[in-house]
Motif scaffolding. Structure first.
Motif, mmCIF file in Angstrom:
data_model
loop_
_atom_site.group_PDB
_atom_site.id
_atom_site.type_symbol
_atom_site.label_atom_id
_atom_site.label_comp_id
_atom_site.label_asym_id
_atom_site.label_seq_id
_atom_site.Cartn_x
_atom_site.Cartn_y
_atom_site.Cartn_z
ATOM 1 N N ALA A 162 0.633 -1.146 0.117
ATOM 2 C CA ALA A 162 -0.057 0.027 -0.147
ATOM 3 C C ALA A 162 0.847 1.199 -0.091
ATOM 4 N N LEU A 163 0.320 2.173 -0.669
ATOM 5 C CA LEU A 163 0.974 3.708 -0.409
ATOM 6 C C LEU A 163 0.601 4.353 0.847
ATOM 7 N N PHE A 164 1.327 4.878 1.633
ATOM 8 C CA PHE A 164 1.141 5.384 2.796
ATOM 9 C C PHE A 164 1.418 7.192 2.495
ATOM 10 N N VAL A 165 0.134 7.820 3.028
ATOM 11 C CA VAL A 165 0.466 9.225 2.607
ATOM 12 C C VAL A 165 0.421 9.849 3.971
ATOM 13 N N ASN A 166 1.433 11.038 3.968
ATOM 14 C CA ASN A 166 1.243 11.887 5.372
ATOM 15 C C ASN A 166 1.436 13.154 4.634
ATOM 16 N N ALA A 167 0.471 13.897 4.584
ATOM 17 C CA ALA A 167 0.736 15.476 3.940
ATOM 18 C C ALA A 167 0.073 16.517 4.904
ATOM 19 N N SER A 168 0.832 17.663 4.812
ATOM 20 C CA SER A 168 0.385 18.825 5.605
ATOM 21 C C SER A 168 1.180 20.076 5.175
ATOM 22 N N GLN A 169 0.512 21.218 5.259
ATOM 23 C CA GLN A 169 1.064 22.288 4.816
ATOM 24 C C GLN A 169 1.388 22.488 3.293
ATOM 25 N N GLY A 170 0.535 21.674 2.589
ATOM 26 C CA GLY A 170 0.945 21.652 1.129
ATOM 27 C C GLY A 170 1.982 20.590 0.648
ATOM 28 N N GLU A 171 2.620 20.008 1.799
ATOM 29 C CA GLU A 171 3.685 18.957 1.520
ATOM 30 C C GLU A 171 3.148 17.557 1.918
ATOM 31 N N ILE A 172 3.826 16.713 0.695
ATOM 32 C CA ILE A 172 3.287 15.442 0.768
ATOM 33 C C ILE A 172 4.462 14.458 1.110
ATOM 34 N N THR A 173 4.499 13.409 1.793
ATOM 35 C CA THR A 173 5.406 12.292 2.013
ATOM 36 C C THR A 173 4.728 10.970 1.849
ATOM 37 N N LEU A 174 5.139 10.313 0.767
ATOM 38 C CA LEU A 174 5.004 8.965 0.314
ATOM 39 C C LEU A 174 5.720 7.892 0.498
ATOM 40 N N SER A 175 5.183 6.731 1.081
ATOM 41 C CA SER A 175 5.920 5.634 1.264
ATOM 42 C C SER A 175 5.279 4.236 0.927
ATOM 43 N N VAL A 176 6.061 3.290 0.446
ATOM 44 C CA VAL A 176 5.442 2.160 0.084
ATOM 45 C C VAL A 176 5.799 0.952 1.262
ATOM 46 N N PHE A 177 4.695 0.186 1.555
ATOM 47 C CA PHE A 177 5.090 -0.865 2.784
ATOM 48 C C PHE A 177 4.261 -1.862 2.345
ATOM 49 N N PRO A 178 4.563 -3.173 3.193
ATOM 50 C CA PRO A 178 3.501 -4.113 2.896
ATOM 51 C C PRO A 178 2.460 -3.886 3.679
ATOM 52 N N TRP A 179 1.271 -4.404 3.149
ATOM 53 C CA TRP A 179 -0.072 -4.047 3.938
ATOM 54 C C TRP A 179 -1.082 -5.001 3.443
ATOM 55 N N SER A 180 -2.023 -5.594 4.367
ATOM 56 C CA SER A 180 -3.011 -6.602 3.880
ATOM 57 C C SER A 180 -4.373 -6.158 4.383
ATOM 58 N N GLU A 181 -4.533 -4.902 4.935
ATOM 59 C CA GLU A 181 -5.707 -4.622 5.372
ATOM 60 C C GLU A 181 -6.412 -3.770 4.278
ATOM 61 N N SER A 182 -7.608 -2.980 4.655
ATOM 62 C CA SER A 182 -8.083 -2.280 3.617
ATOM 63 C C SER A 182 -7.679 -1.011 3.599
ATOM 64 N N SER A 183 -7.992 0.063 2.525
ATOM 65 C CA SER A 183 -7.573 1.499 2.499
ATOM 66 C C SER A 183 -8.391 2.071 3.303
#
Length: 339
Positions: A292-313
């Motif tokens: 899954a793509l993990f998204v953390n965004a604030s103040q117009g800035e976005i951090t994206l990371s890809v990690f293993p994930w088996s649950e829902s979005s």
């Protein structure tokens, strides 16, 4: 037991992840995440580290005398018997009430509270969107140490604001200031609050806990597009909207078979995070089998990371109680076919 506070989008999760990587191999470490939203999202950002996680989602995240907070903390202690626990309250959490509870008789001879750190983006010190909130100042004033985040983005004016607010850096200052790029905190710093235990004032927060908690009251408003958060509703996905004080949160949880296109998703997040009134966006989006793509965004800035994930979005957006941003976010997701 170490408390990590900080306003929405400051970088609390980033700091705790950095600390967890320093855990001695012979110790068991754990995290208690106290969330503003109802979905249970923040704990997902620690899932790849293999530490014990306990989430306390929904409700009034700052009222730590609530049964939910105590139950979550007690279960974490009983089930995992960790050597160290980090508490990450919501960016809207009241630190004095948390500290009072941790130092109360309820946890005497059970927990040793070692101190509180506030993660602070110095760019917020002169931003009325943040300084207008009492909690923003409470988190700073309750901290034994201030850990500055996003240092690489500071201008000279931001550094001057640090000096204006806290004075010059000094090893004897209180709170102690930690400024590094990237953000970093050594394990030796975690016991920062123990030096004050001999001082009478350090124990004042343990008195009249009931009175202090009752002095802080909220009104909550909820709008739900689902009847309940039971297993059947979670299979098909659901959406909610909740208001607390001067903030509100929109949350979505999709069915497990929902898969997102990473490029379209990034475009949607970029258009929403710049909306006036939006403070923070966090989400986990299934983009392929087992990841899954993990998204953390604030103040117009976005951090994206890809990690293993088996649950829902799932997705949560927190912003001002006023404004048109909730409608705009729903429209963006609907147009993108993600709503």
């Amino acid at each position: 037991m170490t408390l990590i506070t900080g306003f929405l989008g400051a970088g609390k999760t980033t700091l705790i992840r950095q600390l967890l990587t320093q855990a001695p191999p012979h110790e068991r470490w754990a995290v208690l995440v106290n969330e503003f939203g109802d979905i249970g999202l923040d704990g997902a950002f620690y899932a790849d580290l293999g530490v014990a996680i306990r989430e306390v989602p929904g409700g009034c995240v700052c009222c730590t005398t609530s049964a939910a907070f105590q139950l979550g903390l007690n279960q974490l202690i009983r089930q995992h018997n960790p050597d160290r626990i980090f508490i990450e309250p919501s960016g809207l959490g009241h630190p004095q009430q948390i500290i009072a509870k941790l130092r109360s008789d309820s946890y005497h001879n059970v927990l040793l509270f070692t101190g509180a750190f506030c993660v602070l983006d110095a760019r917020h010190l002169n931003d009325e969107r943040y300084t207008k909130h009492d909690i923003f100042h409470d988190q700073i004033e309750s901290a034994d140490g201030i850990v500055f985040s996003h240092v690489d983005r500071y201008l000279q004016a931001d550094k001057q604001n640090i000096t204006s607010r806290f004075g010059e850096f000094s090893p004897s200052a209180k709170p102690l200031l930690y400024l590094s790029d990237p953000m970093h905190l050594d394990l030796d710093a975690l016991d920062i609050g123990l030096a004050d235990l001999s001082h009478p004032d350090s124990m004042l927060v343990t008195h009249n806990i009931a009175r202090s908690s009752s002095a802080h009251e909220h009104e909550h408003e909820h709008e739900h597009d689902h009847q309940s958060h039971d297993s059947s509703s979670q299979e098909v996905g659901w959406h909610y909207q909740k208001q607390q004080d001067a903030m509100q949160v929109l949350g979505w949880k999709w069915s497990k078979d929902k898969v997102f296109d990473a490029i379209e998703l990034r475009s949607s997040i970029q258009s929403m995070v710049i909306l006036e009134g939006v403070y923070r966006i966090k989400g986990v989006f299934v983009t392929g089998l087992g990841e899954a793509l993990f998204v953390n965004a604030s103040q117009g800035e976005i951090t994206l990371s890809v990690f293993p994930w088996s649950e829902s979005s799932r997705l949560e957006i927190i912003g001002d109680v006023e404004g048109t941003w909730p409608f705009s976010c729903k429209q963006t997701l609907s147009i993108a076919g993600q709503f």
